[in-house]
Design an enzyme around this catalytic site. Structure first.
Site, PDB file in Angstrom:
ATOM      1  N   LYS A   1       0.902  -1.319  -0.059  1.00 15.80           N
ATOM      2  CA  LYS A   1      -0.009   0.074   0.245  1.00 15.80           C
ATOM      3  C   LYS A   1       0.830   1.312   0.015  1.00 15.80           C
ATOM      4  O   LYS A   1       2.132   1.260   0.258  1.00 15.80           O
ATOM      5  CB  LYS A   1      -0.956   0.106   1.288  1.00 15.80           C
ATOM      6  CG  LYS A   1      -1.555  -1.222   1.390  1.00 15.80           C
ATOM      7  CD  LYS A   1      -2.425  -1.617   0.109  1.00 15.80           C
ATOM      8  CE  LYS A   1      -3.357  -2.804   0.536  1.00 15.80           C
ATOM      9  NZ  LYS A   1      -3.322  -4.170  -0.752  1.00 15.80           N
TER      10      LYS A   1
HETATM   11  C1  LIG Z   1      -9.243  -4.446  -1.419  1.00 15.13           C
HETATM   12  C2  LIG Z   1      -8.373  -5.139  -0.242  1.00 15.13           C
HETATM   13  N1  LIG Z   1      -9.178  -5.288   1.014  1.00 15.13           N
HETATM   14  C3  LIG Z   1      -8.556  -5.930   2.168  1.00 15.13           C
HETATM   15  C4  LIG Z   1      -7.191  -6.165   2.188  1.00 15.13           C
HETATM   16  C5  LIG Z   1      -6.555  -6.723   3.402  1.00 15.13           C
HETATM   17  O1  LIG Z   1      -5.647  -5.767   3.891  1.00 15.13           O
HETATM   18  P1  LIG Z   1      -4.582  -6.354   5.024  1.00 15.13           P
HETATM   19  O2  LIG Z   1      -3.546  -7.164   4.530  1.00 15.13           O
HETATM   20  O3  LIG Z   1      -4.210  -5.270   5.656  1.00 15.13           O
HETATM   21  O4  LIG Z   1      -5.504  -7.283   6.100  1.00 15.13           O
HETATM   22  C6  LIG Z   1      -6.367  -5.786   1.118  1.00 15.13           C
HETATM   23  C7  LIG Z   1      -5.029  -6.376   0.969  1.00 15.13           C
HETATM   24  O5  LIG Z   1      -4.351  -6.472   0.108  1.00 15.13           O
HETATM   25  C8  LIG Z   1      -6.920  -5.372  -0.055  1.00 15.13           C
HETATM   26  O6  LIG Z   1      -6.225  -5.175  -1.164  1.00 15.13           O
END
Ligand SMILES: Cc1ncc(COP(=O)(O)O)c(C=O)c1O
Length: 397
Positions: free
Chosen positions: A191
């Site tokens: 990110k």
């Molecule tokens: C659209 C979306 N939602 C949720 C997540 C989950 O994020 P995290 O890895 O911080 O749990 C991601 C991670 O890539 C994502 O791209």
């Protein structure tokens, strides 16, 4: 491949001396989890996006879980979302024993098609979980209007969208300023802002914020900082089920530095995206377009391939030249974990979602990417398409 040419990653976290220094500060302070750095990161994040409350958690998946729980999603409920997203979006719905209901994405982008939402609503619909995919804001205004008309809460999966903006009543506003009920962010290294792993919830509801703080720390009635600072002995209670979804102070200290750099990081990413758009415009690729009311942070730059081009072949060709890419965003309903009947409901055809997974690739884009690196990506694609038969650009339909 010429081994002396450095590889180009698909993404690279922008971490430097400031973050290292911030870690040293925390280590030396002796308070390393959910303490003053987390509190400061929360207030700085809230101020940055223009939200009343921000609550830091361990990652965006746990943020989504808490958001769904806060709006009352429970066993047997349905939540409308997309299949064309990272699997965590739907997993969080299933953690609540609720059913993800998938609708297709728009014809000209990678976000939920608001025109398909109303037909997917049933008496069991308890929330709409929209995703700002790849950092590009979804049509929040249209989605929130639907939510309001049907009294259904809207939660934003803003995992990729820290720093992205929408035009709202004539003003550019950050994603996370509460238009919907709750927005959830990710600080994974892919990110724009990273804390290694990490997540944040924003909301205007003090009640939701209170619940997030309770649930993220095992449902404990008294925080560690309160107990630590008290001159009276305090015993804590646990009145409801909670989780360990805490963020550490080490992560938060990094996050604070990242937030300070964010405007510069986004400026750089927007310049890179513009350069890609200019230089790739004649290759027959379908290029991402910002709607007039959106400003992307360009967390990812995803292009559609000409229709008869094989995705894997193009990706391998680039990898052979030291250039990393990723396939387009996955489709959750195609994964084994979602094949069984009771794992989800498909409310519309998902042909655009499937086409986007199979016919798009994500190109390298990261802060610090040089003109030379960008030209290498463009030249590799140009040479490849010059050698293959000219073809029609991708039409997702
Ligand atoms: C659209 C979306 N939602 C949720 C997540 C989950 O994020 P995290 O890895 O911080 O749990 C991601 C991670 O890539 C994502 O791209």
């Amino acid at each position: 491949m010429n081994v002396s040419v450095p590889n180009i990653p698909v993404a690279r976290p922008a971490l430097g001396d400031e973050e290292a220094e911030a870690l040293r500060r925390v280590i030396q302070s002796g308070w390393v989890t959910q303490g003053p750095e987390v509190a400061a990161f929360e207030s700085e994040f809230a101020a940055f996006v223009g939200a009343d409350h921000a609550c830091a958690v361990s990652n965006c998946t746990t943020a989504l879980h808490l958001a769904l729980k806060a709006v009352g999603v429970a066993a047997g409920d349905e939540v409308i979302t997309v299949s064309h997203t990272f699997i965590a979006t739907a997993n969080a719905i299933r953690y609540c024993d609720a059913l993800p209901v998938f609708v297709d994405i728009e014809a000209d982008g990678f976000n939920i098609d608001p025109k398909l939402i109303e037909a997917a609503i049933t008496s069991r619909t308890r929330a709409i979980l929209c995703v700002h995919q790849l950092g590009m804001p979804c049509d929040l205004r249209a989605i929130i209007d639907i939510g309001k008309r049907h009294s259904i809460p809207v939660i934003e999966d803003a995992a990729c969208a820290t720093g992205s903006e929408v035009l709202w009543d004539g003003q550019w506003e950050k994603i996370g300023k509460p238009h919907g009920d709750i927005a959830c962010f990710s600080f994974h290294p892919r990110k724009v802002v990273t804390t290694g792993d990490g997540g944040m919830l924003t909301t205007s509801s003090p009640e939701f914020a209170r619940k997030f703080r309770l649930w993220r720390q095992h449902g404990m009635s008294v925080t560690d900082t309160t107990r630590h600072g008290s001159r009276q002995v305090i015993f804590e209670d646990y009145d409801e089920l909670g989780y360990n979804y805490r963020m550490t102070d080490l992560q938060a200290a990094i996050g604070r530095e990242q937030l300070r750099r964010l405007p510069g990081l986004i400026k750089e990413r927007r310049q890179l995206a513009e350069a890609y758009c200019e230089q790739l415009s004649t290759l027959g690729l379908s290029l991402p377009v910002e709607p007039r009311w959106a400003r992307s942070n360009w967390q990812s730059f995803c292009v559609g391939l000409p229709s008869r081009t094989d995705q894997r072949t193009v990706m391998q060709m680039l990898l052979d030249q030291g250039i990393s890419t990723r396939r387009g965003i996955m489709n959750i309903h195609l994964e084994k974990a979602y094949r069984s009947q009771n794992s989800h409901r498909t409310a519309t055809r998902l042909s655009r979602s499937v086409s986007a997974q199979e016919k798009t690739i994500i190109l390298p884009l990261f802060a610090g990417m040089t003109d030379v690196e960008l030209s290498r990506v463009v030249d590799a694609l140009r040479q490849y398409f010059a050698m293959t038969v000219a073809d029609d650009p991708l039409v997702i339909s």
